[in-house]
Design a protein around this motif. Structure first.
Motif, PDB file in Angstrom:
ATOM      1  N   GLY A 352       0.813  -1.209   0.000  1.00 37.56           N
ATOM      2  CA  GLY A 352       0.000   0.000   0.000  1.00 37.56           C
ATOM      3  C   GLY A 352       0.844   1.255   0.000  1.00 37.56           C
ATOM      4  O   GLY A 352       2.015   1.260   0.386  1.00 37.56           O
ATOM      5  N   CYS A 353       0.237   2.342  -0.460  1.00 42.26           N
ATOM      6  CA  CYS A 353       0.936   3.618  -0.582  1.00 42.26           C
ATOM      7  C   CYS A 353       0.298   4.643   0.341  1.00 42.26           C
ATOM      8  O   CYS A 353      -0.867   4.512   0.746  1.00 42.26           O
ATOM      9  N   VAL A 354       1.038   5.694   0.632  1.00 47.37           N
ATOM     10  CA  VAL A 354       0.593   6.757   1.531  1.00 47.37           C
ATOM     11  C   VAL A 354       0.588   8.065   0.757  1.00 47.37           C
ATOM     12  O   VAL A 354       1.569   8.388   0.074  1.00 47.37           O
ATOM     13  N   PRO A 355      -0.503   8.823   0.814  1.00 45.41           N
ATOM     14  CA  PRO A 355      -0.553  10.093   0.085  1.00 45.41           C
ATOM     15  C   PRO A 355       0.449  11.098   0.656  1.00 45.41           C
ATOM     16  O   PRO A 355       0.804  11.031   1.831  1.00 45.41           O
ATOM     17  N   PRO A 356       0.891  12.057  -0.160  1.00 45.77           N
ATOM     18  CA  PRO A 356       1.871  13.042   0.315  1.00 45.77           C
ATOM     19  C   PRO A 356       1.226  14.059   1.249  1.00 45.77           C
ATOM     20  O   PRO A 356       0.009  14.227   1.279  1.00 45.77           O
ATOM     21  N   GLN A 357       2.051  14.746   1.989  1.00 45.07           N
ATOM     22  CA  GLN A 357       1.614  15.815   2.873  1.00 45.07           C
ATOM     23  C   GLN A 357       2.174  17.142   2.389  1.00 45.07           C
ATOM     24  O   GLN A 357       3.151  17.182   1.648  1.00 45.07           O
ATOM     25  N   GLY A 358       1.563  18.219   2.790  1.00 45.28           N
ATOM     26  CA  GLY A 358       2.051  19.542   2.420  1.00 45.28           C
ATOM     27  C   GLY A 358       1.726  19.962   1.012  1.00 45.28           C
ATOM     28  O   GLY A 358       2.252  20.966   0.532  1.00 45.28           O
ATOM     29  N   GLU A 359       0.869  19.212   0.313  1.00 43.72           N
ATOM     30  CA  GLU A 359       0.423  19.548  -1.037  1.00 43.72           C
ATOM     31  C   GLU A 359       1.585  19.843  -1.987  1.00 43.72           C
ATOM     32  O   GLU A 359       1.668  20.918  -2.588  1.00 43.72           O
ATOM     33  N   PRO A 360       2.511  18.894  -2.168  1.00 48.89           N
ATOM     34  CA  PRO A 360       3.611  19.127  -3.112  1.00 48.89           C
ATOM     35  C   PRO A 360       3.115  19.114  -4.547  1.00 48.89           C
ATOM     36  O   PRO A 360       2.168  18.402  -4.894  1.00 48.89           O
ATOM     37  N   ALA A 361       3.781  19.902  -5.402  1.00 50.15           N
ATOM     38  CA  ALA A 361       3.395  19.960  -6.808  1.00 50.15           C
ATOM     39  C   ALA A 361       3.825  18.704  -7.555  1.00 50.15           C
ATOM     40  O   ALA A 361       3.211  18.346  -8.567  1.00 50.15           O
TER      41      ALA A 361
END
Length: 372
Positions: A352-361
Motif C-alpha cells: 500500500g501507498c501513503v498520500p503526500p503531505q504539504g500539497e507538493p506539486a
C-alpha cells in the motif's frame, strides 16, 4: 755507518715519503670544502616538505569529516570506501615528505631520491583526485570528489611550486650533488622507525575501516525487527513532526519515495526492503529552519548524528530514532528533508501507498506500485 741527513725543508705541505706515492701531486690532496650546515634554500625546502605533509593531513581530515555527512545510520552507502580511498591516495605523502626533509639535512643521493619521490607523489595525487574514475574504489566516489581535488590543489600547489623553484638553485643543487662524509647509521635508524610507524598506522586504520564496514553491512539485529507494514506511515509521521516543530516551514514543493531491495532474505525466507522518503522544501528562512531542525532532533526520541558541511560546502544535519528511522536535512539551493528506514520484512504482497503531505506539486514513487 753514516745516517743520511734529511733533505732541507722546502715550502709546501709536508709529505711523508714512506706514505706518499712519488706520482701523487700534493695539490690533489686538497678539495673544495663542504659547508657544515645546509644552505638557507635547503632549509627552506625542508620546511616546505613538512608544511606539505601537514597540509595533506589536514585535507584528509577535512575530507573524512565531510564524507560523514553522507552516512545514514545502519546503512552501508560507500562511506568507508570513500574515506579509505582518500586515505590510500593522500597518506603516503606524510612519511615520504618527513624522510625527505630529514635526508636533505645531509644531502647526497638519498636526499635526491626522496625529494624526487615527494614531487612525483604530489603529481600522482593531483591526477588521481582530478579523475575520480582512477581512484582505488571509483564506484564509491561520487559526492564532493571535485571539491576534495580543489582543496588539495589550493593547499599543496603553492608549496610544491615554491619547493621546486628552490630545489633548482645553484646552492641547493650543489648541496644535493655532494655526498656527505658523516656516517648515516643514525638517520637510517630514523628512516626505519618512520616507515615502521607508517606501516603500523596503515594496518590499524585498515582494521578499523574494515570493522566499521562489516558492522554496517551486517544484516543482523537491530535490522529486520520491523515488518514493512506501517513503515511508510512512520516515515511520513517523522517528517510531519519535524515540519511541525519548524516555525519557518512553508510546506513542501515535491516528494520522492524510493523502495529498494536490501538484497537478502530473513531466516523465515521473507524479502527485505528499505524505504527512503525525500521532501523538497519551499522557499524558507534557511538559518531559522536549520536551527529549529537541529534543536528538535537533539531531544526526545531523536539522537543527532551529524551537523556540519558536506564536501560541497552545504549544511547537513542527520539524526536517528530508536525505531530504525534515520532523518536528514540538506541545505543549499535545493533544501530537503529525508527520512529512511532500516531493512524491513515484506509480509504482504501489496504494502500500500501513503498520500503526500504539504500539497507538493510533484510526487514521484519508485520501487512500488500505487493504485492511484
Amino acid at each position: 755507518m753514516r745516517i743520511p741527513l734529511a733533505p732541507p725543508h722546502t715550502e709546501g705541505p709536508e709529505l711523508n715519503p714512506l706514505l706518499t706515492p712519488p706520482e701523487l701531486d700534493s695539490a690533489s690532496l686538497t678539495r673544495p670544502g663542504r659547508p657544515a650546515r645546509p644552505p638557507l634554500g635547503v632549509l627552506a625546502i625542508q620546511a616546505l616538505l613538512l608544511a606539505e605533509a601537514a597540509a595533506v593531513t589536514a585535507v584528509w581530515l577535512w575530507s573524512w569529516r565531510g564524507v560523514q555527512a553522507y552516512a545514514w545510520p545502519g546503512v552501508d552507502n560507500g562511506l568507508a570506501e570513500r574515506g579509505l580511498a582518500y586515505l590510500l591516495v593522500l597518506a603516503p605523502s606524510v612519511p615520504v615528505n618527513v624522510l625527505a626533509a630529514i635526508w636533505l639535512g645531509r644531502g647526497g643521493r638519498r636526499a635526491r631520491l626522496y625529494l624526487a619521490a615527494a614531487g612525483s607523489l604530489a603529481l600522482v595525487q593531483v591526477v588521481l583526485l582530478l579523475t575520480p574514475s582512477a581512484m582505488p574504489v571509483r564506484q564509491a566516489m561520487s559526492d564532493g570528489a571535485a571539491q576534495v581535488a580543489a582543496v588539495f590543489l589550493a593547499a599543496t600547489a603553492p608549496i610544491v611550486f615554491l619547493g621546486a623553484v628552490l630545489a633548482v638553485t645553484a646552492k641547493a643543487r650543489g648541496w644535493l650533488g655532494a655526498e656527505p662524509d658523516r656516517p648515516r647509521g643514525r638517520i637510517a635508524g630514523i628512516e626505519t622507525a618512520v616507515w615502521s610507524l607508517a606501516l603500523l598506522l596503515a594496518v590499524a586504520a585498515g582494521a578499523e575501516v574494515r570493522q566499521w564496514a562489516l558492522a554496517a553491512a551486517e544484516p543482523g539485529d537491530p535490522r529486520g525487527l520491523y515488518t514493512e507494514d506501517g513503515t511508510w506511515e512512520r516515515l511520513e509521521a517523522a517528517v510531519a513532526e519535524t515540519a511541525a516543530a519548524v516555525p519557518a516551514s512553508d510546506g513542501f514543493a515535491a516528494r520522492t519515495v524510493e523502495v529498494a531491495s536490501c538484497g537478502y532474505r530473513t531466516p523465515a525466507g521473507l524479502e527485505t526492503f528499505r524505504y527512503s522518503l525525500t521532501y523538497e522544501l519551499r522557499a524558507a528562512d534557511l538559518p531559522a529552519y536549520e536551527a529549529a531542525v537541529r534543536a528538535f532532533w537533539s531531544d526526545g526520541d531523536y539522537a543527532l548524528t551529524y551537523d556540519g558541511a558536506t564536501l560541497d560546502g552545504v549544511r547537513r544535519i542527520t539524526a536517528e530514532r530508536t525505531d530504525e528511522i534515520a532523518l536528514g536535512y540538506t541545505g543549499g539551493d535545493a533544501p530537503a528533508l529525508t527520512a529512511a528506514s532500516g531493512c524491513v520484512e515484506r509480509v504482504a504482497p501489496d504494502p500500500g501507498c501513503v498520500p503526500p503531505q504539504g500539497e507538493p506539486a510533484t510526487d514521484r514513487v519508485y520501487g512500488i506500485a500505487c493504485r492511484d
